[in-house]
Scaffold this motif. Structure first.
Motif, PDB file in Angstrom:
ATOM      1  N   ASP A  36       0.677  -1.202  -0.265  1.00 12.59           N
ATOM      2  CA  ASP A  36       0.078  -0.223   0.116  1.00 12.59           C
ATOM      3  C   ASP A  36       0.927   1.218  -0.017  1.00 12.59           C
ATOM      4  O   ASP A  36       0.521   2.296   0.557  1.00 12.59           O
ATOM      5  N   ALA A  37       2.168   1.300  -0.468  1.00 12.07           N
ATOM      6  CA  ALA A  37       2.991   2.489  -0.681  1.00 12.07           C
ATOM      7  C   ALA A  37       2.334   3.259  -1.833  1.00 12.07           C
ATOM      8  O   ALA A  37       1.697   2.960  -2.554  1.00 12.07           O
ATOM      9  N   GLY A  38       3.016   4.597  -1.777  1.00 14.50           N
ATOM     10  CA  GLY A  38       2.477   5.331  -3.060  1.00 14.50           C
ATOM     11  C   GLY A  38       3.308   5.126  -4.210  1.00 14.50           C
ATOM     12  O   GLY A  38       4.048   4.095  -4.423  1.00 14.50           O
ATOM     13  N   LEU A  39       2.759   5.541  -5.264  1.00 16.79           N
ATOM     14  CA  LEU A  39       3.406   5.513  -6.701  1.00 16.79           C
ATOM     15  C   LEU A  39       4.877   5.526  -6.820  1.00 16.79           C
ATOM     16  O   LEU A  39       5.453   4.795  -7.323  1.00 16.79           O
ATOM     17  N   VAL A  40       5.543   6.848  -6.070  1.00 16.39           N
ATOM     18  CA  VAL A  40       6.837   6.831  -6.247  1.00 16.39           C
ATOM     19  C   VAL A  40       7.527   5.776  -5.590  1.00 16.39           C
ATOM     20  O   VAL A  40       8.539   5.084  -6.048  1.00 16.39           O
ATOM     21  N   GLU A  41       7.101   5.316  -4.194  1.00 12.22           N
ATOM     22  CA  GLU A  41       7.903   4.365  -3.567  1.00 12.22           C
ATOM     23  C   GLU A  41       7.724   3.008  -4.340  1.00 12.22           C
ATOM     24  O   GLU A  41       8.447   2.246  -4.049  1.00 12.22           O
ATOM     25  N   ARG A  42       6.541   2.810  -4.960  1.00 12.30           N
ATOM     26  CA  ARG A  42       6.227   1.580  -5.647  1.00 12.30           C
ATOM     27  C   ARG A  42       7.379   1.422  -6.782  1.00 12.30           C
ATOM     28  O   ARG A  42       8.000   0.288  -7.223  1.00 12.30           O
ATOM     29  N   ALA A  43       7.335   2.534  -7.635  1.00 11.52           N
ATOM     30  CA  ALA A  43       8.336   2.740  -8.641  1.00 11.52           C
ATOM     31  C   ALA A  43      10.086   2.419  -8.216  1.00 11.52           C
ATOM     32  O   ALA A  43      10.669   1.776  -8.828  1.00 11.52           O
ATOM     33  N   VAL A  44      10.180   3.115  -7.132  1.00 10.56           N
ATOM     34  CA  VAL A  44      11.557   2.836  -6.497  1.00 10.56           C
ATOM     35  C   VAL A  44      11.772   1.547  -6.203  1.00 10.56           C
ATOM     36  O   VAL A  44      12.992   0.976  -6.576  1.00 10.56           O
ATOM     37  N   ALA A  45      10.870   0.755  -5.532  1.00  9.09           N
ATOM     38  CA  ALA A  45      10.993  -0.654  -5.393  1.00  9.09           C
ATOM     39  C   ALA A  45      11.248  -1.680  -6.563  1.00  9.09           C
ATOM     40  O   ALA A  45      11.928  -2.531  -6.490  1.00  9.09           O
ATOM     41  N   ALA A  46      10.787  -0.902  -7.835  1.00 10.35           N
ATOM     42  CA  ALA A  46      11.208  -1.720  -9.073  1.00 10.35           C
ATOM     43  C   ALA A  46      12.311  -1.232  -9.905  1.00 10.35           C
ATOM     44  O   ALA A  46      12.618  -1.702 -10.934  1.00 10.35           O
ATOM     45  N   SER A  47      13.247  -0.460  -9.130  1.00  9.88           N
ATOM     46  CA  SER A  47      14.062   0.065  -9.803  1.00  9.88           C
ATOM     47  C   SER A  47      15.524  -0.374  -9.311  1.00  9.88           C
ATOM     48  O   SER A  47      15.554  -1.064  -8.096  1.00  9.88           O
ATOM     49  N   PRO A  48      16.811  -0.061  -9.747  1.00  5.95           N
ATOM     50  CA  PRO A  48      17.794  -0.678  -9.479  1.00  5.95           C
ATOM     51  C   PRO A  48      18.648   0.151  -8.160  1.00  5.95           C
ATOM     52  O   PRO A  48      18.035   1.320  -7.939  1.00  5.95           O
ATOM     53  N   GLY A  49      19.597  -0.489  -7.641  1.00  2.20           N
ATOM     54  CA  GLY A  49      20.353   0.377  -6.466  1.00  2.20           C
ATOM     55  C   GLY A  49      19.710  -0.038  -5.060  1.00  2.20           C
ATOM     56  O   GLY A  49      19.990   0.583  -4.008  1.00  2.20           O
ATOM     57  N   ALA A  50      18.775  -0.822  -4.857  1.00  2.00           N
ATOM     58  CA  ALA A  50      18.143  -0.760  -3.475  1.00  2.00           C
ATOM     59  C   ALA A  50      19.156  -1.847  -2.592  1.00  2.00           C
ATOM     60  O   ALA A  50      19.775  -2.659  -3.385  1.00  2.00           O
ATOM     61  N   PRO A  51      19.094  -1.735  -1.489  1.00  2.00           N
ATOM     62  CA  PRO A  51      19.813  -2.714  -0.480  1.00  2.00           C
ATOM     63  C   PRO A  51      19.100  -3.882  -0.755  1.00  2.00           C
ATOM     64  O   PRO A  51      18.327  -4.260  -0.330  1.00  2.00           O
ATOM     65  N   VAL A  52      20.094  -4.889  -1.047  1.00  2.00           N
ATOM     66  CA  VAL A  52      19.713  -6.266  -1.158  1.00  2.00           C
ATOM     67  C   VAL A  52      20.748  -7.330  -0.763  1.00  2.00           C
ATOM     68  O   VAL A  52      22.033  -6.993  -0.897  1.00  2.00           O
ATOM     69  N   GLU A  53      20.317  -8.478  -0.758  1.00  2.00           N
ATOM     70  CA  GLU A  53      21.236  -9.653  -0.311  1.00  2.00           C
ATOM     71  C   GLU A  53      22.079 -10.050  -1.592  1.00  2.00           C
ATOM     72  O   GLU A  53      21.441 -10.107  -2.571  1.00  2.00           O
ATOM     73  N   VAL A  54      23.212 -10.387  -1.182  1.00  2.00           N
ATOM     74  CA  VAL A  54      24.229 -11.110  -2.431  1.00  2.00           C
ATOM     75  C   VAL A  54      24.409 -12.493  -1.930  1.00  2.00           C
ATOM     76  O   VAL A  54      25.309 -12.740  -0.927  1.00  2.00           O
ATOM     77  N   LEU A  55      24.089 -13.522  -2.606  1.00  2.00           N
ATOM     78  CA  LEU A  55      24.137 -14.904  -2.094  1.00  2.00           C
ATOM     79  C   LEU A  55      25.038 -15.640  -2.996  1.00  2.00           C
ATOM     80  O   LEU A  55      25.507 -15.541  -4.202  1.00  2.00           O
ATOM     81  N   VAL A  56      25.975 -16.401  -2.064  1.00  2.00           N
ATOM     82  CA  VAL A  56      26.741 -17.269  -2.710  1.00  2.00           C
ATOM     83  C   VAL A  56      26.482 -18.844  -2.723  1.00  2.00           C
ATOM     84  O   VAL A  56      27.218 -19.564  -3.096  1.00  2.00           O
ATOM     85  N   GLY A  57      25.336 -19.139  -2.213  1.00  2.00           N
ATOM     86  CA  GLY A  57      24.593 -20.522  -2.027  1.00  2.00           C
ATOM     87  C   GLY A  57      23.303 -20.054  -1.620  1.00  2.00           C
ATOM     88  O   GLY A  57      22.742 -18.865  -1.378  1.00  2.00           O
ATOM     89  N   ASP A  58      22.596 -21.255  -1.484  1.00  2.00           N
ATOM     90  CA  ASP A  58      21.164 -20.938  -0.948  1.00  2.00           C
ATOM     91  C   ASP A  58      20.886 -20.448   0.454  1.00  2.00           C
ATOM     92  O   ASP A  58      19.695 -19.981   0.710  1.00  2.00           O
ATOM     93  N   ASP A  59      21.883 -20.747   1.162  1.00  2.00           N
ATOM     94  CA  ASP A  59      21.876 -20.309   2.529  1.00  2.00           C
ATOM     95  C   ASP A  59      23.009 -19.697   3.111  1.00  2.00           C
ATOM     96  O   ASP A  59      23.184 -19.515   4.313  1.00  2.00           O
ATOM     97  N   ARG A  60      24.036 -18.971   1.974  1.00  2.00           N
ATOM     98  CA  ARG A  60      25.118 -18.396   2.552  1.00  2.00           C
ATOM     99  C   ARG A  60      25.153 -17.235   1.531  1.00  2.00           C
ATOM    100  O   ARG A  60      24.589 -17.143   0.424  1.00  2.00           O
ATOM    101  N   ALA A  61      25.589 -16.075   2.207  1.00  2.00           N
ATOM    102  CA  ALA A  61      25.822 -14.848   1.653  1.00  2.00           C
ATOM    103  C   ALA A  61      26.962 -14.146   1.647  1.00  2.00           C
ATOM    104  O   ALA A  61      27.848 -14.416   2.436  1.00  2.00           O
ATOM    105  N   GLU A  62      26.990 -13.152   0.426  1.00  2.00           N
ATOM    106  CA  GLU A  62      28.532 -12.207   0.557  1.00  2.00           C
ATOM    107  C   GLU A  62      28.079 -11.111   1.146  1.00  2.00           C
ATOM    108  O   GLU A  62      28.709 -10.396   1.729  1.00  2.00           O
ATOM    109  N   HIS A  63      26.856 -10.800   1.176  1.00  2.83           N
ATOM    110  CA  HIS A  63      26.399  -9.456   1.854  1.00  2.83           C
ATOM    111  C   HIS A  63      24.959  -9.572   2.499  1.00  2.83           C
ATOM    112  O   HIS A  63      24.140 -10.121   1.500  1.00  2.83           O
TER     113      HIS A  63
END
Length: 791
Positions: free
Chosen positions: A417-444
């Motif tokens: 239920d976020a606003g239009l801009v927040e929904r568009a930002v969620a679909a855009s690059p650069g968001a903080p996100v996990e980087v996985l090196v395995g199914d249960d292991r991460a680099e970040h």
């Protein structure tokens, strides 16, 4: 029964509270007098009442149930997962266009009939538009065609009743099927070994993405293995499903009475009751499971200290702290670190009774360190003030730290239920996100949702105060990995995280991330490429796609498509989008040069025109491949905004990377030779990167271990070995890179001759010699330093 079950990210919810499916499958049966493949009404009522009596809350059918079953389910408090049976790919003799049309028509009729009977009924949990289409049949018709057909049927369910959940029952041989319109990721898994099941469920959690994972079928045949083995196996399987954070499971099956295509199926004994409905030992297992919660997975839980850092977060901190107050974790210690806020943040935080630290404004990393110092438990978790955690969040963080990891994290999903801009930002690059090196292991793992063992965090020096707004989480994750620690990832430990609510705020955030990367690069040089962008060894799942209809996923099918497990190995559409975004800023330089020289050479105006056209084309293509949310009221505005953000983000982030003072390089610790080859090579890689070299490990088919470069012309290939007596042995060989051969061949092909040609060839030769000298010197210095105390 008046409320519906809804999705809540990776979980299900009922009236705002977590809902976990505790179900069994029911049928299919031999047809009764009226042709329905279900028992007569008296037996129906007995069966459903018995299910409710043992604590089950869901019953799964494989065909459209009669209205009386829905009525009885509502009376006894059961939800129904409705399956559809229609003329699908298994029944169609012709795989051509006419056959696909007949399948689509049959599916639409089945959905229409189902929604006419089930629409608007809260006791219906979801409608499954199909179940286990065999892998060879999918390959016959084409993966894309089957995916599109199933997605269309799920969309028909939503069109008839927007509140109805839709799903498809997949299985390991068609793990690659992507049904975009499905709300639940339902998967049938029969793995008897608990360790195998645990590993596979962790994989499925990653494949499911932001959707809840429901184990649609699991169990064991008592007719083959015995009733005692069935009960023991079922207990272990259900435990793994809960620990993996699944949204629940439906056990196959309620009874041994079973019929397919008008014939009885005998001898398997999958039911938890026999054909006469007499209970087996497995029914006691199910009864215990139904009455358990995530808290019952362990007799005791380790204490967790949660740190919430806030600076002028009056708009979101109430929601954040209220989510923590709803957690029933046995030992949850919460500290709010107010980083010198000038708004009402402190007053709002003071209402909850949590520990409140009033700090002078010193930046995010300093606030985090203050929270760590105040934490009284061994596990310290971090939750951003603009995020809200799921009630089971602390449990899944604790579970993920049980197998040797010293850090962990989970997904941060957009706020509904976020606003239009927040929904568009969620679909855009650069968001903080996990980087996985395995199914249960991460680099970040992102800073808004991460946890550490306090001892491991202190061992790497905690958070560096130089990172005042961003980058501290990346720095500490890389330091932990460099120290030999492991970072876990728990898909069920989810938080809802607000994205930026304005375009200006989003672009300022991306510029700040770029500046943080500028600070990170001198300290982690080996983890950055020549474009000053982070070079991850893991995989960033999800994100933007480029030409997904053309760049199809690469699937492992096995020989002739006979593999029992067929996962997606690569997603070229995501990779292409990532590469395009990374290279997009390179179009700026030719455009500026062409524009500057155009007054003297008008044809050069084509250069900025082509650069701008390529950038706009990229943004438009990515936006076209980004589907708007299902309930999006302004899809045109959403796509236009997504296109603009995809276009602006790479340039703004690059500007951040090029501005601001960089941090000084991190001092490398003295290496101690211990005879371990991998430790030696990792230390050698760090030293070479610290010296300004680009380093990569050899691929699986390379005969060398490390490839080292300082420029585009030469490469040094290093082989390392540990000989008898744990003594190091190495060999380095210098070789021309492809660019040198291409450059020499191009100059020869252009007929470089005379004085000008000689000067050009001479310059190339001098550059190659200089690069060779620098490269050889740096490699040998790093080799000597890394083995200095080997004797």
């Amino acid at each position: 029964m008046s409320e519906r079950v809804t999705t809540a990210g990776k979980h299900l919810a009922l009236g705002g509270d977590p809902f976990r499916v505790r179900g069994v499958t029911y049928g299919s049966f031999l047809p009764r007098v009226d042709g329905q493949p279900f028992p007569e009404r008296p037996q129906l009522k007995k069966d459903l009442a018995a299910m409710a009596a043992v604590g089950l809350n869901t019953v799964r059918t494989y065909t459209l149930p009669p209205t009386e079953l829905l009525d009885i389910a509502a009376e006894v408090g059961l939800r129904v997962l409705v399956g559809l049976h229609y003329h699908d790919w298994r029944d169609e003799p012709s795989p051509g266009r006419a056959g696909r049309r007949r399948i689509a028509d049959a599916g639409r009729r089945a959905v229409e009939e189902a929604m006419a009977r089930c629409g608007g009924r809260p006791e219906v949990l979801a409608v499954s538009v199909g179940n286990e289409v065999p892998s060879d049949v999918v390959r016959l018709y084409g993966i894309a065609d089957v995916e599109d057909a199933l997605s269309s049927l799920a969309a028909e369910v939503h069109a008839a009743d927007p509140g109805m959940l839709a799903t498809y029952g997949s299985y390991p041989s068609t793990e690659y099927l992507r049904v975009d319109e499905a709300d639940l990721f339902s998967f049938n898994v029969f793995l008897e070994d608990p360790l195998d099941l645990r590993r596979y469920l962790r994989r499925l959690q990653v494949v499911a993405g932001d959707r809840p994972l429901l184990v649609g079928e699991l169990g064991l045949a008592a007719g083959v293995h015995g009733r005692t083995a069935q009960a023991a196996s079922l207990r272990a399987q259900l435990l793994e499903a809960d620990e993996s954070g699944c949204a629940g499971a439906t056990v196959f099956a309620w009874t041994d009475e079973w019929g397919v295509a008008g014939y009885p199926v005998e001898g398997w004994g999958f039911g938890v009751t026999d054909e006469e409905r007499r209970p087996k030992p497995a029914l006691d297992v199910i009864s215990t499971w139904c009455r358990s919660s995530v808290r019952d997975l362990r007799r005791s839980w380790p204490g967790i200290s949660v740190v919430v850092c806030a600076y002028n977060e009056q708009a979101t901190i109430f929601e954040c702290l209220a989510s923590l107050a709803r957690c029933d974790y046995p030992d949850l210690d919460v500290t709010v670190c107010d980083d010198g806020s000038t708004d009402a943040t402190r007053d709002i935080a003071g209402r909850f009774g949590f520990r409140l630290l009033r700090l002078p404004h010193g930046g995010l990393a300093a606030a985090r360190n203050a929270g760590v110092a105040a934490a009284r438990n061994d596990i310290v978790a971090f939750l951003d003030a603009d995020a809200a955690c799921h009630p089971e969040w602390p449990y899944h963080l604790a579970l993920s730290l049980e197998d040797g990891a010293v850090a962990t994290g989970g997904p941060n999903l957009p706020v509904p239920d976020a606003g239009l801009v927040e929904r568009a930002v969620a679909a855009s690059p650069g968001a903080p996100v996990e980087v996985l090196v395995g199914d249960d292991r991460a680099e970040h793992v992102p800073g808004c949702n991460m946890a550490f063992r306090k001892e491991a965090l202190s061992a790497v020096g905690g958070f560096d105060p130089v990172y005042t707004a961003a980058g501290d989480d990346v720095d500490v994750c890389w330091k932990i990995l460099d120290a030999g620690g492991q970072i876990a990832f728990s898909p069920a430990a989810q938080v809802r995280h607000h994205r930026r609510t304005s375009v200006r705020g989003y672009l300022r955030q991306q510029r700040g991330y770029g500046r943080a990367e500028r600070l990170l690069r001198p300290r982690h040089a080996r983890r950055f490429n020549r474009l000053r962008q982070a070079r991850w060894t893991g995989v960033v799942y999800g994100g933007s796609r480029l030409l997904p209809s053309l760049l199809r996923p690469v699937v492992y099918h096995g020989s002739a498509g006979a593999a029992g497990f067929q996962p997606v190995r690569r997603r070229p559409a995501h990779e292409a989008a990532a590469w395009a975004s990374a290279l997009l800023p390179l179009t700026a330089a030719p455009a500026v040069v062409g524009l500057a020289l155009a007054p003297w050479n008008p044809p050069l105006l084509w250069v900025p025109f082509v650069s701008v056209a390529l950038a706009v084309l990229y943004a438009a293509v990515v936006a076209a491949a980004t589907p708007p949310p299902r309930d999006e009221r302004r899809p045109g505005a959403f796509r236009a905004l997504v296109a603009f953000l995809h276009l602006a983000q790479p340039f703004v982030r690059t500007a951040g990377r090029l501005s601001g003072p960089p941090a000084g390089p991190r001092v490398l610790p003295e290496s101690t030779w211990d005879g371990d080859r991998w430790t030696w090579m990792s230390d050698l890689e760090r030293r070479l990167a610290h010296a300004g070299c680009a380093v990569r490990f050899g691929h699986t088919d390379d005969e060398w271990d490390l490839g080292v470069t300082v420029g585009p012309l030469m490469i040094c290939r290093v082989n390392a070995a540990v000989a008898w007596g744990w003594q190091p042995r190495y060999r380095s060989r210098l070789r021309p890179r492809t660019a040198l051969w291409v450059l020499a061949g191009t100059l020869s092909g252009l007929g470089a001759s005379g004085a000008a040609g000689s000067w050009v060839l001479g310059a190339v030769a001098v550059a190659a010699c200089a690069e060779t000298f620098v490269l050889r010197r740096r490699v040998h210095a790093a080799l000597r330093a890394s083995t200095a105390d080997a004797a």
